[in-house]
Each structure stands twice: as C-alpha cells, then as structure tokens.
Design an enzyme around this catalytic site. Structure first.
Site, mmCIF file in Angstrom:
data_model
loop_
_atom_site.group_PDB
_atom_site.id
_atom_site.type_symbol
_atom_site.label_atom_id
_atom_site.label_comp_id
_atom_site.label_asym_id
_atom_site.label_seq_id
_atom_site.Cartn_x
_atom_site.Cartn_y
_atom_site.Cartn_z
ATOM 1 N N GLY A 159 1.076 -1.424 -0.406
ATOM 2 C CA GLY A 159 0.227 -0.016 0.155
ATOM 3 C C GLY A 159 0.534 1.124 0.422
ATOM 4 N N THR B 265 7.385 -7.291 14.937
ATOM 5 C CA THR B 265 7.945 -6.172 14.253
ATOM 6 C C THR B 265 8.917 -6.239 14.388
ATOM 7 O OG1 THR B 265 9.315 -6.180 16.116
ATOM 8 C CG2 THR B 265 7.688 -4.706 16.528
ATOM 9 N N LYS B 266 9.659 -7.790 13.884
ATOM 10 C CA LYS B 266 11.305 -8.202 13.276
ATOM 11 C C LYS B 266 11.169 -7.986 12.249
ATOM 12 C CE LYS B 266 14.020 -10.763 15.456
ATOM 13 N NZ LYS B 266 14.967 -9.275 16.649
ATOM 14 N N PRO B 267 10.397 -8.779 10.896
ATOM 15 C CA PRO B 267 10.361 -8.215 9.686
ATOM 16 C C PRO B 267 10.975 -6.590 9.392
ATOM 17 C CG PRO B 267 8.725 -9.216 9.999
ATOM 18 C CD PRO B 267 9.242 -9.615 11.197
ATOM 19 N N THR B 268 10.101 -6.265 10.319
ATOM 20 C CA THR B 268 9.928 -4.239 10.309
ATOM 21 C C THR B 268 11.989 -3.959 10.041
ATOM 22 O OG1 THR B 268 8.240 -4.062 10.123
ATOM 23 C CG2 THR B 268 9.221 -1.730 10.524
ATOM 24 N N GLY C 135 -10.298 -2.800 -22.945
ATOM 25 C CA GLY C 135 -9.944 -4.418 -23.207
ATOM 26 C C GLY C 135 -8.831 -3.952 -24.960
ATOM 27 N N CYS D 269 -14.113 2.172 -24.036
ATOM 28 C CA CYS D 269 -13.451 2.022 -25.384
ATOM 29 C C CYS D 269 -14.052 0.948 -25.734
ATOM 30 C CB CYS D 269 -12.197 2.434 -24.686
ATOM 31 S SG CYS D 269 -10.679 2.769 -25.578
ATOM 32 N N GLY E 218 -15.737 -1.131 -24.653
ATOM 33 C CA GLY E 218 -16.530 -1.504 -24.325
ATOM 34 C C GLY E 218 -17.569 -0.752 -25.525
ATOM 35 N N ARG F 109 -6.482 2.356 -30.424
ATOM 36 C CA ARG F 109 -5.966 1.787 -31.705
ATOM 37 C C ARG F 109 -6.718 2.502 -32.703
ATOM 38 N NH1 ARG F 109 -0.533 0.734 -32.242
ATOM 39 N NH2 ARG F 109 -0.322 -0.606 -30.380
ATOM 40 N N HIS G 221 -11.478 7.053 -21.965
ATOM 41 C CA HIS G 221 -11.277 6.640 -20.847
ATOM 42 C C HIS G 221 -11.923 7.490 -19.375
ATOM 43 C CE1 HIS G 221 -9.807 2.469 -21.886
ATOM 44 N NE2 HIS G 221 -9.170 3.237 -22.836
ATOM 45 N N GLU H 2 -12.811 7.172 -16.663
ATOM 46 C CA GLU H 2 -12.559 6.825 -15.447
ATOM 47 C C GLU H 2 -11.531 7.552 -15.082
ATOM 48 O OE1 GLU H 2 -12.756 5.084 -18.226
ATOM 49 O OE2 GLU H 2 -10.746 3.472 -18.385
HETATM 50 N N1 GLN Z 1 -8.713 -2.582 -28.368
HETATM 51 C C1 GLN Z 1 -9.266 -1.791 -28.866
HETATM 52 C C2 GLN Z 1 -8.477 -0.458 -29.834
HETATM 53 O O1 GLN Z 1 -7.792 -0.937 -29.172
HETATM 54 C C3 GLN Z 1 -9.450 -0.952 -26.829
HETATM 55 C C4 GLN Z 1 -8.974 -0.249 -26.890
HETATM 56 C C5 GLN Z 1 -8.408 -0.310 -25.095
HETATM 57 O O2 GLN Z 1 -10.225 -0.057 -25.468
HETATM 58 N N2 GLN Z 1 -8.279 0.483 -24.320
HETATM 59 O O3 GLN Z 1 -9.345 0.220 -30.135
#
Ligand code: GLN
Length: 534
Positions: free
Chosen positions: A16, A189-192, A353, A380, A382, A461, A506, A508
């Site tokens: 973290g 505490t030993k690892p620390t 993806g 994207c 999606g 792309r 994106h 997000e």
């Molecule tokens: N694979 C798709 C592209 O390259 C979407 C990329 C993504 O979702 N970031 O356009």
C-alpha cells in the site's frame, strides 16, 4: 524551494505504498501546499504501456499521453491533480537516456557508470518534476522493496539527494508490514527491523515508519520499533485496513501523521479537510445499496480495472449509494448466457481491453442491457462492442465486427485510423492522452456534461468506421460526441433507453472521489433507479 519526501517499502510488496503516498499528498494539500508526486518503477520497461494488466494491473494514462503505473491514478484521485509523463520514471527510461548521451559523446570520454552517471540522471528526473509542477512538496515513491537489485541505483540517488538538499528539506518514510502470526496470535516487528537495517546498509535512515497491520500496534510494539529502528515514537504510524481507502487520510491525520511531516519539513499550516470529510460521510452513510456488473476479461486481478472500479465508487458517492462491483468474466457469459450471470444487477459497465478473447460475451451482455433497459456504460472496447452489437442485431449485419478481431468481414464497423496503418511497434504508438471533443446538442451526453465541449483521455488504435456511420445513425445509434472536426466518433448513445452510453475515451481516469466523472455519476444515478429482476 521544493521539499522532498521519499517513500520506500520494506518486508513485502503490495503493502500500500501508493495509497500511502497519495494519502500523504492529500494531508499536505489540505494544508494549502502545492503538492506533486512521482512514481519510480525500477523495471526495465520504458513505460507500463506494454505490460499486461494481468501482471501489473491497469495501465494509467495521463493528459499528455503517458502510459503509466496505476499508482498515478491513486495520486490523481487523492490529491486531485493532473500529472504528466514526468511523474513516472523507470529504469528503462533512465538507461535509455544515459546510453543515448553516451552515443552522442556527451560524457566527453569518461567511463560511463551507475554512479555517478545513472544516479545523476535519476536525480535530474526527480528535480525535473518539482520544477515542472512548481511544487512546495514533491513526494517521490520508489517502487519495489528495499533490497531488490533493481532498486539500488534509485535508493543511492535519493541518499545523495538528502545531503544535497540539506537538513529540513527532505524526509524518508518507510512503509512496512507488521505480520500477524496466527497460532500465537502475535504481531511481529522483526521483519520491519530487518528491512530498516537493509535501508541503513545503503545509508538511508528513515524518519517515519508507516506500519501496515491488521491489528492496532500496542504501546510496547511502538517502543520496540522506535528503539530498534531509531525513529521517534510519534513517528511510528499505523496503517490499519479501513472499509474504504478514502477514510485513510483522516485516520492518518488523527494519528498526527500530517502534523509530524509538516513540522519536520518546516511547512506548518492548519489542515482543512472539509471537502474530504464530506466524501467520507457520504461513503459511511449510503442511502441505498446496489450492485453493478463489470464485464471484462482481466477479472481475476482486482487492480486490472482499478480506475473503473474507483470511478463507479465515485458515482456512488455522488448519489449517496453504496455500489458493489461484481466482476463478471465475459467468457462465463459465453458459456452460461447473459441473463443468468447478470441477474440482480442494476447496471453493467464494459471496460476497455485488447484482443478477441471474451468479446462475444461482452456483446451478449450489451445486447441483454439494450433489450432490457438495463443501464449500460461502455468504455473504449466496451463502446466498440456496443457498436458491433447494434450493427449485428439492429442493422442486421450478422458479420459486423472490429477489424481488430476479424479482417475478412464485410462490415468492419470499427477500423484502424489511417495513421495506425503499418504501425508495428507496440510501445507508445496508440492514440494516447487528452483530446478535445464536441458534444452534440439535444443528446443525453450534452445534458450530462452540461457543456458543448470536453477533453478526455484516450488509449486505443481502432475507431468507429465512417463508412458505416450514417447507416448506424439512420437506424437509431446516436453519435453524441465527436472530435472537433467531426471525423472521429467519441461518444455514442441510445435515446430510448434509461441509460445506454459508450465512450471511445476513458472517462475513468478523470474521476475523483469528490468530483465523480459525469458519465459515472449519471450511470450510477440510472442504476440506482433500476429495479433489477431477482
Ligand atoms: N482494443 C481497442 C482498440 O485498440 C480498445 C482499446 C481499449 O479499450 N483501451 O481500439
């Protein structure tokens, strides 16, 4: 003059450090200080762009188009800032520059060595961010764990910096794990202690110990850590697990972490956490609980879509709703059907993806959402899947697909941009970073954004193929957002649906806990209104 905080890690990785760094940034920002952050990743990749989300989690993208470590996402969300490519340094970048300089003859006949040439280059990059961002405080997180071979040049560089910066201008925070040993029921505490010894071997004495632990640290343990690790007792800070990570800055403040750091760096100021406290209050007292499905490929690793999960959570904060995100593997949908796997869901998000695995399952999930009025947000890939689904089932082009997955289709509704043709290198060659968008009047998107223009981050792309655009539009797919010259589709939506929106970008990456991205805010609002079939 910028003051520097260096954050190192010990005992184990994934303890973290990134979130701690981000929390500290918030504590200092709330004291009126200008804070910037940098992540050092000691791997040989030039950037995270070519790394699999299965291994390393999400690839985060900055406005200026850098493909970075996901910790930059934590920094941006907690400190509410917008970072640049200077905020992620890797061994690959540092060696790349040093070797280029050597070939250019810039070292004037010297033997080029790790010390001083590589370490000088590292120090340059650390100083560069402070200067670029005009920061009062730069927090530099060194990835990996003390003792890793890869991290040594970086630790040596920051060791040198401490002396060069002079007393009171830098601070070292070491983040460790206090394991809880089951049968005897004891925290150790030993690892620390060992990890601090390792740090001292390379000449770094930590000023603060941040101990991640499942149990509160006893007084004896704090004393022991203070004695053996040579830090002040008040500089032993505990990091307990919290229900929401957004509570952490306040729990750190309660322990005096913010005052201690500000005091040591001579930058005192009263903290004002009003805005942050509002976020935490809303998280603690949700008026409603809903579950939305995230349908994708990299579902085994939670971090693979961390910005998406966080943005959904921000949408929940904005609507006083607790949103549980159920990760659904799209290949499971291919096997068992969308209706079964999406039962009880109040909405679905299909994130980005690459590659065709699981794509058919995503398309099935989107068809289910479109036909059943289930709120849908596509990001994207999606969004691209939503276009394929619409082309197949509404326009009746059964073979519709993206050229990414099938080259022999008559209906490549998604295709490569002309400038992507012939690109073979994978690193930093996609359409990356912030681009402006025009949002069409009369659309749902325009209402959501409340504006005719926006800037959003990209990483892809493929694009909606303009050959098919007017036919798709004639059949009812609304192009709600476009590039300024109108040539690229940025947002699509369906008007006769409670919420059906897909973005080529994106969103997000720009969502914050105190300022949910409008698309996520409205998606969650729609999901909260949807009564799921049980
Ligand atoms: N694979 C798709 C592209 O390259 C979407 C990329 C993504 O979702 N970031 O356009």
């Amino acid at each position: 003059m910028t003051k520097f905080i260096f954050v190192t890690g010990g005992v184990v990785s994934s303890v973290g450090k990134g979130i701690t760094t981000a929390c500290l940034g918030r504590l200092l920002k709330d004291r009126g200080l200008k804070v910037t952050t940098q992540k050092i990743d000691p791997y040989l990749n030039v950037d995270a762009g070519t790394m699999s989300p299965f291994q390393h989690g999400e690839v985060f993208v900055t406005d200026d188009g850098a493909e970075t470590d996901l910790d930059l996402g934590h920094y941006e969300r907690f400190v509410d800032l917008s970072l640049s490519q200077l905020s992620n340094v890797t061994t690959g970048q540092v060696y790349g520059t040093v070797i280029r300089k050597e070939r250019a003859g810039e070292y004037l006949g010297q033997t080029v060595q790790v010390i001083p040439h590589l370490t000088d280059e590292i120090k340059l990059r650390i100083s560069a961010i402070a200067e670029h961002d005009q920061a009062d405080i730069a927090i530099i997180e060194i990835g990996g764990t003390v003792g890793d071979i890869e991290g040594q040049p970086f630790l040596e560089a920051v060791r040198q910096m401490r002396r060069e910066l002079g007393p009171g201008n830098s601070l070292f925070i070491h983040v460790t794990l206090i394991p809880y040993v089951g049968p005897s029921g004891e925290s150790k505490t030993k690892p620390t202690q060992h990890s601090v010894r390792e740090l001292r071997n390379i000449g770094i004495q930590p000023d603060v110990l941040l101990c991640r632990s499942r149990r509160p640290l006893s007084k004896e343990m704090r004393e022991k850590l203070s004695l053996f690790c040579d830090v002040a007792p008040e500089a032993v800070i505990e990091g307990l697990d919290t229900d929401s990570i957004y509570e952490l800055p306040l729990t750190f403040e309660d322990q005096g972490f913010g005052d201690l750091v500000a005091d040591r760096l001579g930058v005192n100021g009263k903290p004002d956490h009003t805005e942050w406290k509002k976020v935490v209050q809303r998280i603690r007292k949700p008026k409603q609980k809903i579950t939305v499905a995230m349908v994708g490929k990299y579902m085994a690793l939670k971090d693979a879509y961390i910005s998406v999960t966080e943005a959904i959570c921000h949408g929940g904060i904005a609507n006083s709703a607790q949103v549980d995100v159920k990760r659904v593997d799209s290949e499971e949908i291919e096997k068992h059907g969308a209706a079964k796997l999406l039962k009880g869901m109040s909405g679905i998000v299909v994130p980005g993806g690459y590659g065709d695995r699981g794509v058919e399952g995503k398309i099935q999930a989107i068809q289910h959402a479109r036909e059943n009025g289930l709120p849908f947000l596509g990001l994207c890939l999606g969004m691209q899947c939503a276009v394929i689904e619409f082309a197949r089932h509404v326009c009746g082009w059964k073979d519709a697909n993206s050229a990414e997955f099938r080259s022999d289709t008559e209906h490549p509704v998604l295709d490569l941009l002309p400038e992507q043709e012939g690109v073979t290198d994978k690193g930093a060659t996609q359409r990356l970073g912030a681009y402006p968008m025009r949002i069409m009047p009369g659309t749902n998107a325009r209402k959501i954004y409340g504006s005719a223009r926006a800037s959003e981050r990209h990483r892809h792309r493929y694009e909606v193929n303009n050959t098919f655009r007017s036919e798709l539009e004639d059949r009812g797919l609304v192009t709600a957002g476009v590039s300024p010259d109108g040539s690229l589709v940025e947002l699509i939506e369906l008007p006769d649906h409670p919420f059906f929106l897909g973005s080529q970008f994106h969103p997000e990456f720009k969502s914050r806990p105190n300022r949910a991205h409008p698309l996520f805010r409205e998606f969650v609002k729609a999901a909260a209104k949807y009564a799921p079939a049980q």
